[in-house]
Design a protein around this motif. Structure first.
Motif, PDB file in Angstrom:
ATOM      1  N   LEU A  93       0.985  -1.086  -0.080  1.00  0.00           N
ATOM      2  CA  LEU A  93       0.414   0.426   0.015  1.00  0.00           C
ATOM      3  C   LEU A  93       1.077   1.024  -0.364  1.00  0.00           C
ATOM      4  N   SER A  94       1.395   1.119   0.904  1.00  0.00           N
ATOM      5  CA  SER A  94       2.685   2.620   1.576  1.00  0.00           C
ATOM      6  C   SER A  94       3.753   2.849  -0.170  1.00  0.00           C
ATOM      7  N   ASP A  95       4.461   1.592  -0.423  1.00  0.00           N
ATOM      8  CA  ASP A  95       5.480   1.926  -1.646  1.00  0.00           C
ATOM      9  C   ASP A  95       4.699   1.646  -2.867  1.00  0.00           C
ATOM     10  N   SER A  96       3.549   1.223  -3.269  1.00  0.00           N
ATOM     11  CA  SER A  96       2.942   1.370  -4.863  1.00  0.00           C
ATOM     12  C   SER A  96       1.361   1.626  -4.588  1.00  0.00           C
ATOM     13  N   ILE A  97       0.842   1.445  -3.976  1.00  0.00           N
ATOM     14  CA  ILE A  97      -0.984   1.535  -4.204  1.00  0.00           C
ATOM     15  C   ILE A  97      -0.644   3.622  -4.261  1.00  0.00           C
ATOM     16  N   ILE A  98      -0.574   3.292  -3.171  1.00  0.00           N
ATOM     17  CA  ILE A  98      -0.658   5.456  -2.617  1.00  0.00           C
ATOM     18  C   ILE A  98       0.471   6.235  -3.179  1.00  0.00           C
ATOM     19  N   PRO A  99       1.557   5.992  -4.216  1.00  0.00           N
ATOM     20  CA  PRO A  99       2.359   6.607  -4.713  1.00  0.00           C
ATOM     21  C   PRO A  99       1.540   6.343  -6.734  1.00  0.00           C
ATOM     22  N   TYR A 100       1.044   4.966  -6.583  1.00  0.00           N
ATOM     23  CA  TYR A 100       0.395   5.224  -8.101  1.00  0.00           C
ATOM     24  C   TYR A 100      -0.894   5.998  -8.293  1.00  0.00           C
ATOM     25  N   LEU A 101      -1.334   6.102  -6.707  1.00  0.00           N
ATOM     26  CA  LEU A 101      -2.899   7.307  -7.226  1.00  0.00           C
ATOM     27  C   LEU A 101      -2.004   8.828  -6.702  1.00  0.00           C
ATOM     28  N   GLY A 102      -1.018   8.777  -6.292  1.00  0.00           N
ATOM     29  CA  GLY A 102      -0.412  10.006  -6.991  1.00  0.00           C
ATOM     30  C   GLY A 102       0.348  10.440  -8.313  1.00  0.00           C
ATOM     31  N   ALA A 103       1.149   9.479  -8.629  1.00  0.00           N
ATOM     32  CA  ALA A 103       1.055   9.805  -9.987  1.00  0.00           C
ATOM     33  C   ALA A 103      -0.044   9.681 -11.182  1.00  0.00           C
ATOM     34  N   TRP A 104      -1.302   9.387 -10.776  1.00  0.00           N
ATOM     35  CA  TRP A 104      -2.513   8.992 -11.578  1.00  0.00           C
ATOM     36  C   TRP A 104      -2.967  10.945 -11.453  1.00  0.00           C
ATOM     37  N   LEU A 105      -2.896  11.002 -10.173  1.00  0.00           N
ATOM     38  CA  LEU A 105      -3.254  12.331 -10.107  1.00  0.00           C
ATOM     39  C   LEU A 105      -2.412  13.528 -10.519  1.00  0.00           C
ATOM     40  N   ALA A 106      -0.911  13.157 -10.601  1.00  0.00           N
ATOM     41  CA  ALA A 106       0.067  13.934 -11.066  1.00  0.00           C
ATOM     42  C   ALA A 106      -0.372  13.677 -12.787  1.00  0.00           C
ATOM     43  N   VAL A 107      -0.746  12.692 -13.220  1.00  0.00           N
ATOM     44  CA  VAL A 107      -1.326  13.024 -14.962  1.00  0.00           C
ATOM     45  C   VAL A 107       0.250  12.935 -14.591  1.00  0.00           C
ATOM     46  N   LEU A 108       1.214  11.488 -15.008  1.00  0.00           N
ATOM     47  CA  LEU A 108       2.322  11.460 -15.341  1.00  0.00           C
ATOM     48  C   LEU A 108       2.153  10.012 -16.212  1.00  0.00           C
ATOM     49  N   PRO A 109       3.092   9.833 -17.302  1.00  0.00           N
ATOM     50  CA  PRO A 109       3.113   9.728 -18.432  1.00  0.00           C
ATOM     51  C   PRO A 109       3.241   7.484 -18.350  1.00  0.00           C
ATOM     52  N   GLY A 110       4.416   7.942 -17.376  1.00  0.00           N
ATOM     53  CA  GLY A 110       4.243   6.200 -17.414  1.00  0.00           C
ATOM     54  C   GLY A 110       3.834   5.260 -16.437  1.00  0.00           C
ATOM     55  N   ARG A 111       3.196   5.922 -15.808  1.00  0.00           N
ATOM     56  CA  ARG A 111       2.287   5.596 -14.517  1.00  0.00           C
ATOM     57  C   ARG A 111       1.734   4.337 -14.462  1.00  0.00           C
ATOM     58  N   GLU A 112       2.373   2.965 -14.272  1.00  0.00           N
ATOM     59  CA  GLU A 112       1.561   1.447 -14.259  1.00  0.00           C
ATOM     60  C   GLU A 112       1.518   0.776 -12.371  1.00  0.00           C
ATOM     61  N   LEU A 113       0.891   0.752 -12.389  1.00  0.00           N
ATOM     62  CA  LEU A 113       0.557  -0.340 -11.162  1.00  0.00           C
ATOM     63  C   LEU A 113       1.282  -1.828 -10.216  1.00  0.00           C
ATOM     64  N   HIS A 114       1.931  -1.644  -9.994  1.00  0.00           N
ATOM     65  CA  HIS A 114       2.644  -2.752  -9.601  1.00  0.00           C
ATOM     66  C   HIS A 114       2.465  -3.106  -8.353  1.00  0.00           C
ATOM     67  N   ILE A 115       1.786  -4.669  -7.649  1.00  0.00           N
ATOM     68  CA  ILE A 115       1.758  -5.016  -6.880  1.00  0.00           C
ATOM     69  C   ILE A 115       2.350  -6.402  -6.096  1.00  0.00           C
ATOM     70  N   GLY A 116       3.780  -5.923  -5.582  1.00  0.00           N
ATOM     71  CA  GLY A 116       4.508  -6.677  -5.885  1.00  0.00           C
ATOM     72  C   GLY A 116       4.329  -8.320  -5.082  1.00  0.00           C
ATOM     73  N   PHE A 117       2.972  -7.900  -3.805  1.00  0.00           N
ATOM     74  CA  PHE A 117       2.810  -9.234  -2.948  1.00  0.00           C
ATOM     75  C   PHE A 117       2.268 -10.187  -4.283  1.00  0.00           C
ATOM     76  N   ILE A 118       1.372  -9.802  -4.964  1.00  0.00           N
ATOM     77  CA  ILE A 118       0.415 -10.962  -6.573  1.00  0.00           C
ATOM     78  C   ILE A 118       2.165 -11.040  -6.835  1.00  0.00           C
ATOM     79  N   GLU A 119       2.179 -10.582  -7.777  1.00  0.00           N
ATOM     80  CA  GLU A 119       3.365  -9.952  -9.132  1.00  0.00           C
ATOM     81  C   GLU A 119       5.374 -10.858  -9.181  1.00  0.00           C
ATOM     82  N   GLU A 120       5.638 -10.016  -7.713  1.00  0.00           N
ATOM     83  CA  GLU A 120       6.937 -10.597  -7.610  1.00  0.00           C
ATOM     84  C   GLU A 120       6.938 -11.581  -6.216  1.00  0.00           C
ATOM     85  N   PRO A 121       5.886 -11.957  -5.825  1.00  0.00           N
ATOM     86  CA  PRO A 121       6.059 -12.340  -4.402  1.00  0.00           C
ATOM     87  C   PRO A 121       7.418 -12.817  -3.893  1.00  0.00           C
TER      88      PRO A 121
END
Length: 209
Positions: A93-121
């Motif tokens: 939540l701290s390292d990925s989800i909230i920063p992703y929301l920040g990148a989305w609100l800041a309209v950053l072009p390369g934003r992509e959600l990564h969930i390490g717990f699921i994608e890279e356990p």
């Protein structure tokens, strides 16, 4: 009511240090962008993130486990469950989800959600158990918590750097600062302090910073 008052006190106490960490991250961004180093840093940002994120999980698990073990005197299986869920899940939540929301609100072009717990356990589960083992056998909280807050800030920063474009406006800087602050302030306090104490009957919040 008393519990919520104590939670508020803990959150307020952590504001200055969390804000300091966010400021250092923004200063680093300014140096990288204005100095023309963005391309080089962007190429290595994913690698750096995948170093900082597991380190964050280790320190979070140490503190969560240490506080529950010291104050709760629970069984080993309870220590493991609380240490794991309080570190790996909340760190995502701290390292990925909230920063992703920040990148989305800041309209950053390369934003992509990564969930390490699921994608890279493999980068989240072993560090969590390492932190649990350390917190169980050597229950210290002061240094791990301070390191947790600072490393979490920088993990969130490099997640955002992966989404940066060639230019960043002052409004985007402000949005990034706000989300860097929120990504650390609430989740880190909750995982290290509030979460383990929810399972300790009659425990009082203890200041360890």
């Amino acid at each position: 009511v008393e519990q919520w008052r104590l939670i508020g006190q803990e959150l307020a106490t952590h504001v200055p240090f969390t804000a300091f960490g966010a400021v250092t991250a923004i200063v680093f961004m300014l140096i990288v962008i204005w100095g023309g180093y963005l391309d080089a840093v962007s190429r290595s940002s994913e690698t750096i993130f995948y170093i900082l994120h597991p380190a964050h999980i280790v320190l979070s698990a140490v503190v969560t486990t240490a506080i529950y073990k010291t104050l709760g005197n629970g069984k080993l299986w309870a220590v493991v469950i609380i240490g794991f869920t309080g570190s790996s899940g909340i760190a995502t939540l701290s390292d990925s989800i909230i920063p992703y929301l920040g990148a989305w609100l800041a309209v950053l072009p390369g934003r992509e959600l990564h969930i390490g717990f699921i994608e890279e356990p493999w980068i989240t589960i072993p560090p969590a158990f390492l932190g649990i083992a350390i917190g169980f056998w050597r229950p210290i909280t002061k240094f791990p918590h301070a390191g947790h807050v600072l490393i979490s800030t920088w993990a969130s920063l490099f997640f955002i750097i992966m989404a940066l474009g060639e230019t960043v406006t002052w409004l985007q800087y402000l949005t990034i600062f706000l989300f860097l602050f929120l990504a650390v302030w609430i989740p880190c306090c909750m995982s290290d302090i509030v979460y383990p104490l929810l399972f300790v009957r009659g425990a009082k919040f203890h200041h360890h910073h």
